[in-house]
Design an enzyme around this catalytic site. Structure first.
Site, PDB file in Angstrom:
ATOM      1  CE  LYS A   1      -3.900  -2.167   0.577  1.00  0.00           C
ATOM      2  NZ  LYS A   1      -3.623  -3.522   0.792  1.00  0.00           N
TER       3      LYS A   1
HETATM    4  C1  LIG Z   1      -4.164  -4.795   0.291  1.00  0.00           C
HETATM    5  C2  LIG Z   1      -3.395  -6.281   0.218  1.00  0.00           C
HETATM    6  C3  LIG Z   1      -3.708  -7.070  -0.477  1.00  0.00           C
HETATM    7  C4  LIG Z   1      -4.777  -7.053  -1.763  1.00  0.00           C
HETATM    8  O1  LIG Z   1      -4.617  -6.148  -2.784  1.00  0.00           O
HETATM    9  P1  LIG Z   1      -5.777  -5.408  -3.473  1.00  0.00           P
HETATM   10  O2  LIG Z   1      -5.289  -4.334  -4.388  1.00  0.00           O
HETATM   11  O3  LIG Z   1      -6.725  -5.099  -2.396  1.00  0.00           O
HETATM   12  O4  LIG Z   1      -6.291  -6.736  -4.472  1.00  0.00           O
HETATM   13  C5  LIG Z   1      -2.682  -8.032  -0.736  1.00  0.00           C
HETATM   14  N1  LIG Z   1      -1.756  -8.228   0.149  1.00  0.00           N
HETATM   15  C6  LIG Z   1      -1.296  -7.475   0.980  1.00  0.00           C
HETATM   16  C7  LIG Z   1      -0.276  -7.540   1.923  1.00  0.00           C
HETATM   17  C8  LIG Z   1      -2.241  -6.276   1.264  1.00  0.00           C
HETATM   18  O5  LIG Z   1      -1.839  -5.230   1.986  1.00  0.00           O
END
Ligand SMILES: *Cc1c(COP(=O)(O)O)cnc(C)c1O
Length: 495
Positions: free
Chosen positions: A112
């Site tokens: 993120k």
């Molecule tokens: C948010 C997240 C995901 C999923 O990603 P999306 O874009 O919501 O599909 C997978 N792994 C981790 C560690 C995340 O923080």
């Protein structure tokens, strides 16, 4: 044709990139989408000579068409600096025949950070461009990682406040500690008695509440979103797919033009959608492999063409993927419906009303780029253990879901296309699940004992993000029910 943004649910609303970033969600509840996907205007060879920041500019300038070169470069250079613990920003690690794209070198050690490091700059720049005078209130639902990354990005950013809702009993101990110790006068963290879907639906309802918007405006506030429904999240995520392709070419792992597969551990469908956009911009890709955990609503969708959220919500060791309503799938559905907002709006209405929709065979045929797979809890743990024992490389639970799905795919399809696995979190963020996968005897140790043990066996330094919370004070302890979310927001804003 000039690139502008439209809602996935009606033809009426056309906005600029900066307006789409400010609003987050369209007024009709739809998501903003570009009216076309632009083509990269640099060659694959030229990309190999560029830095992460330079590639970010080449990609983002095509989507954020009302940003000046100076504005965009300012945002990029502020975001992708020494907050990342490696100058490569997103390094690639080869292990067991796959390329792990490590997207967790930012300040909160999950992918993120790749987008949330830049979103505050994109948003404040957008506010200036549009003469916004209200204070912007970032309303965020999190399954664990978005919350901390958004808090870190927006803490003490002038002209903004940020409120994060997380499922009180649905995140890892380290994820929770990271959030509730967040500093900053403009930050507010709330646990809810519910799951991620409840948090996300509650937040979306507030965005769609016209009366609330009026009250907010009178009080000098307006909402925006740090969730991946905001195109300001999505666009920066395209960058690392373009970048990683260029690094594989640069390091002679592939030749320019050779197709690669991409495997993405998926929750809200933002990360894999970014890969799909990169493919459509001209990055040679074969399959986009969508990996789910036991909440395998997307696996079923790709198999059958039916999206059905009417099922048990399962808490797993990969909590950031514990989602039954994958918001960004709407952007893909809109596209395979031939950018027809009416068809899409009908399907989304059915999802809200009955929790289910069916796409036509014609639409399903347009999903040929995607392969769905899932990995259950036992397989995920086995994947972590085996990769560690074979190579010494320790991956987190989410990345392990992707690796497990990839192993199955390779075996079934005999497809030997070179493959990137999106590595979405540091194993230090999910230490307990990771360590117990390697050896169940670790169950008796404390979280921070496990952190030190992981550092030893994995031969990696404990990330700063973990050191920071070892002795940090809890600053947020608000918990509320789902139906109290709106009041909680109003109270905090003094409304
Ligand atoms: C948010 C997240 C995901 C999923 O990603 P999306 O874009 O919501 O599909 C997978 N792994 C981790 C560690 C995340 O923080």
């Amino acid at each position: 044709m000039k690139l502008v943004y439209k809602s996935t649910r009606s033809k009426d609303e056309t906005v600029s990139a900066s307006q789409a970033i400010l609003k987050g969600l369209a007024s009709d509840g739809g998501l903003f989408v570009p009216n076309m996907i632009p083509q990269l205007d640099v060659s694959l060879e030229d990309l190999t000579k560029m830095s992460y920041q330079e590639i970010a500019y080449e990609v983002m300038k095509l989507f954020l068409t009302d940003f000046t070169e100076e504005e965009l470069k300012y945002c990029i250079n502020k975001a992708y600096d020494t907050k990342f613990d490696t100058p490569e920003i997103a390094p690639i690690r080869e292990a067991d025949g796959a390329y792990y794209l490590e997207l967790f070198h930012g300040s909160t050690i999950a992918f993120k950070d790749m987008a949330l490091s830049i979103l505050p700059y994109l948003l404040t720049t957008s506010a200036k461009k549009n003469n916004v005078e209200n204070e912007i209130v970032i309303l965020t639902a999190t399954s664990g990682d978005t919350g901390k990354a958004a808090l870190a990005g927006f803490a003490d950013v002038e002209g903004t406040k940020i409120i994060v809702f997380y499922p009180k009993h649905g995140v890892s101990p380290i994820q929770e500690k990271q959030m509730v110790t967040q500093k900053g006068n403009n930050t507010y963290v709330v646990g809810i008695n519910g799951n991620f879907d409840d948090a996300q639906s509650g937040v979306k309802a507030m965005f769609n509440d016209k009366q609330l918007a009026d009250e907010m405006n009178k009080a000098g506030y307006q909402f925006s979103s740090a969730n991946s429904i905001n195109i300001g999240r999505l666009v920066p995520q395209i960058v690392y797919y373009v970048y990683s392709y260029s690094r594989l070419v640069k390091e002679n792992k592939i030749v320019a033009g050779e197709k690669i597969n991409v495997v993405v551990p998926t929750g809200n469908f933002g990360n894999i959608l970014a890969a799909y956009y990169a493919k459509n911009m001209g990055i040679p890709m074969n399959k986009l492999i969508c990996a789910s955990n036991d909440n395998k609503v997307l696996f079923d969708f790709f198999k059958t063409g039916t999206y059905d959220r009417n099922r048990e919500f399962i808490l797993t060791s990969s909590p950031s993927m514990d989602i039954l309503i994958s918001s960004n799938l709407e952007r893909l559905v809109y596209r395979i419906a031939g950018q027809d907002s009416e068809i899409n709006a009908e399907l989304m209405k059915s999802l809200t009303k009955d929790g289910v929709y069916n796409i036509t065979d014609e639409m399903k045929a347009k999903l040929a780029d995607f392969v769905g797979g899932y990995s259950d809890e036992a397989e995920t743990a086995k994947t972590i253990k085996k990769l560690y024992e074979d190579t010494g490389y320790v991956i987190d639970t989410h990345t392990a879901v992707a690796a497990g799905v990839y192993n199955d795919y390779k075996q079934d399809s005999k497809d030997d296309t070179k493959t990137i696995i999106a590595s979405t979190a540091s194993p230090f963020k999910f230490t307990r699940s990771v360590m117990e996968a390697i050896d169940p005897a670790y169950a008796s140790k404390t979280d921070f004992e496990l952190v030190d043990e992981l550092s030893k066996i994995g031969n990696v330094k404990v990330p700063q993000a973990i050191e920071d919370i070892r002795n940090a004070k809890v600053l947020h302890d608000t918990v509320c029910d789902v139906d109290e979310m709106q009041n909680t927001v109003k109270n905090w804003l003094g409304m």
